[in-house]
Write an enzyme that holds these catalytic residues in place. Structure first.
Site, mmCIF file in Angstrom:
data_model
loop_
_atom_site.group_PDB
_atom_site.id
_atom_site.type_symbol
_atom_site.label_atom_id
_atom_site.label_comp_id
_atom_site.label_asym_id
_atom_site.label_seq_id
_atom_site.Cartn_x
_atom_site.Cartn_y
_atom_site.Cartn_z
ATOM 1 N N GLN A 203 0.798 -1.256 0.012
ATOM 2 C CA GLN A 203 0.051 0.122 -0.011
ATOM 3 C C GLN A 203 0.817 1.184 0.040
ATOM 4 O O GLN A 203 0.296 2.285 -0.581
ATOM 5 C CB GLN A 203 -0.812 0.130 1.178
ATOM 6 C CG GLN A 203 -2.221 -0.918 1.198
ATOM 7 C CD GLN A 203 -1.873 -2.349 1.953
ATOM 8 O OE1 GLN A 203 -0.647 -2.528 1.965
ATOM 9 N NE2 GLN A 203 -2.524 -2.908 2.546
ATOM 10 N N ASP A 244 -6.076 1.175 12.454
ATOM 11 C CA ASP A 244 -7.140 0.422 12.244
ATOM 12 C C ASP A 244 -8.073 0.305 13.547
ATOM 13 O O ASP A 244 -9.412 0.048 13.792
ATOM 14 C CB ASP A 244 -7.086 -0.969 11.765
ATOM 15 C CG ASP A 244 -6.324 -0.459 10.411
ATOM 16 O OD1 ASP A 244 -5.010 -0.699 10.244
ATOM 17 O OD2 ASP A 244 -7.219 -0.735 9.361
#
Ligand code: MRU
Length: 366
Positions: A203, A244
């Site tokens: 990513q 997260d």
């Protein structure tokens, strides 16, 4: 943020169209492709396939998914099934549960006929709220960058290391970890970003590098194992990552490899900050290592890599011997003791239970 000079968001609706539109992030950086989601099944599939990813965007996509479900069938049983479908896609990012619960709480007391509109309005609110939280984190977090810039003096860029993509692509707009970076850039502060490639899905290499490049922010992609060396040589002034799920005690769950960067930062006296908007904070949990479910992902993400050939075709190749077993944990937990501070929408606070309770008293669970 900008894509080829045009302002864009990662998820949007178009007037007169019942669908929801996304950027298919699995195609970046080689192709810019958008996709229309027509049903909650489409939304769940897009989250599962990581066409949309990043904790805040997963939350927004889930809210839009619930809105698509309510438009299709607003009965209690259909909404419960939609919530289950979405909740099963990605277990670690708490934003997903947060968004789905918010939609269910709003819709449940309403008559069925009023639910589709209410869900559509709430999904848009959640998306707008995300941008507001990111802007607020940018305004607070930029002070950290400004202080380092003032200390280093004119012409000396502030070197910031980030892991994974906690940029605008991981949110509706602006990003979390990138919010202070874009704010600093827009204020004319000299900055340079070290971008961890972030195996196995890359990513950083694919998404963070692409979005920073699109905005014109100076950056360098580094292999995941380079950060410690850079820190030992004084080449990193500040680490900013996303999250997260962060516990009520300040333990931070983020993309696998974040913990190792925090250890290296601690050993080298480099400040390690986490951009943590409140929807990413799980006030029900106190011990991140013991309590946060860590997503385990397909072996193919480790055994294979995808890239573009010189001829311009996108190909996937195997990089491990056939038959070698693989482990693929998606996230790890950085204990609060390694975190210099949390950049929240209500200010930069210590990563501990007292500071979190003081900043978010209404979210505390007895
Ligand atoms: O697996 P991903 O790509 O969804 O993981 C993304 C991250 O770990 C981000 O750092 C995190 O979601 C914070 S995003 C603002």
């Amino acid at each position: 943020m900008q894509v080829d000079g045009q302002a864009m968001r990662t998820i949007w609706r178009q007037q007169g169209d019942a669908g929801v539109f996304i950027i298919d992030q699995t195609q970046l950086p080689h192709r810019f492709v958008t996709r229309r989601l027509a049903t909650v099944a489409d939304a769940a599939e897009a989250i599962l396939a990581m066409q949309v990813r990043g904790a805040p965007l997963i939350g927004a996509a889930a809210a839009y998914g619930m809105a698509l479900a309510a438009a299709d069938d607003p009965t209690d049983s259909a909404l419960a099934a939609a919530a289950d479908l979405l909740a099963g896609t990605r277990p670690t990012a708490v934003n997903l549960q947060w968004a789905v619960s918010r939609v269910l709480e709003r819709l449940t007391p309403l008559p069925a006929a009023a639910r589709a509109l209410a869900a559509a309005v709430l999904a848009t609110d959640i998306a707008e709220q995300d941008i507001g939280l990111n802007r607020a984190m940018g305004a607070h977090g930029v002070k950290l960058i400004e202080a380092i810039a003032a200390e280093k003096g004119p012409g000396q860029p502030v070197n910031i290391l980030t892991h994974c993509n906690a940029g605008w692509l991981a949110t509706v707009d602006r990003g979390t970890a990138t919010a202070p970076i874009y704010e600093a850039y827009e204020r004319g502060i000299a900055i340079h970003v070290y971008v961890d490639e972030t195996r196995p899905r890359n990513q950083g290499a694919s998404l963070t590098a692409w979005e920073l490049g699109q905005q014109g922010v100076a950056h360098t992609v580094i292999p995941d194992n380079t950060g410690g060396h850079l820190m030992q040589h004084g080449l990193v002034d500040l680490v900013i990552v996303g999250t997260d799920r962060t516990t009520a005690t300040g333990d931070v769950c983020n993309k696998i490899g974040t913990y190792l960067k925090a250890l290296a930062a601690k050993d080298n006296g480099v400040p390690f900050y986490v951009a943590a908007p409140s929807p990413s904070i799980d006030f029900a949990l106190r011990d991140g290592v013991a309590e946060i479910p860590i997503e385990q992902r397909s072996a193919a993400e480790v055994t294979h890599m995808t890239g573009v050939t010189a001829a311009g075709t996108i190909e996937t190749v195997r990089i491990t011997p056939e038959g070698s077993p693989v482990a693929n944990y998606g996230f790890d937990v950085t204990p609060a003791r390694l975190v210099s501070g949390l950049i929240t929408e209500r200010g930069v606070i210590a990563a501990n239970a007292e500071a979190l309770a003081a900043a978010f008293p209404e979210r505390m669970i007895a």
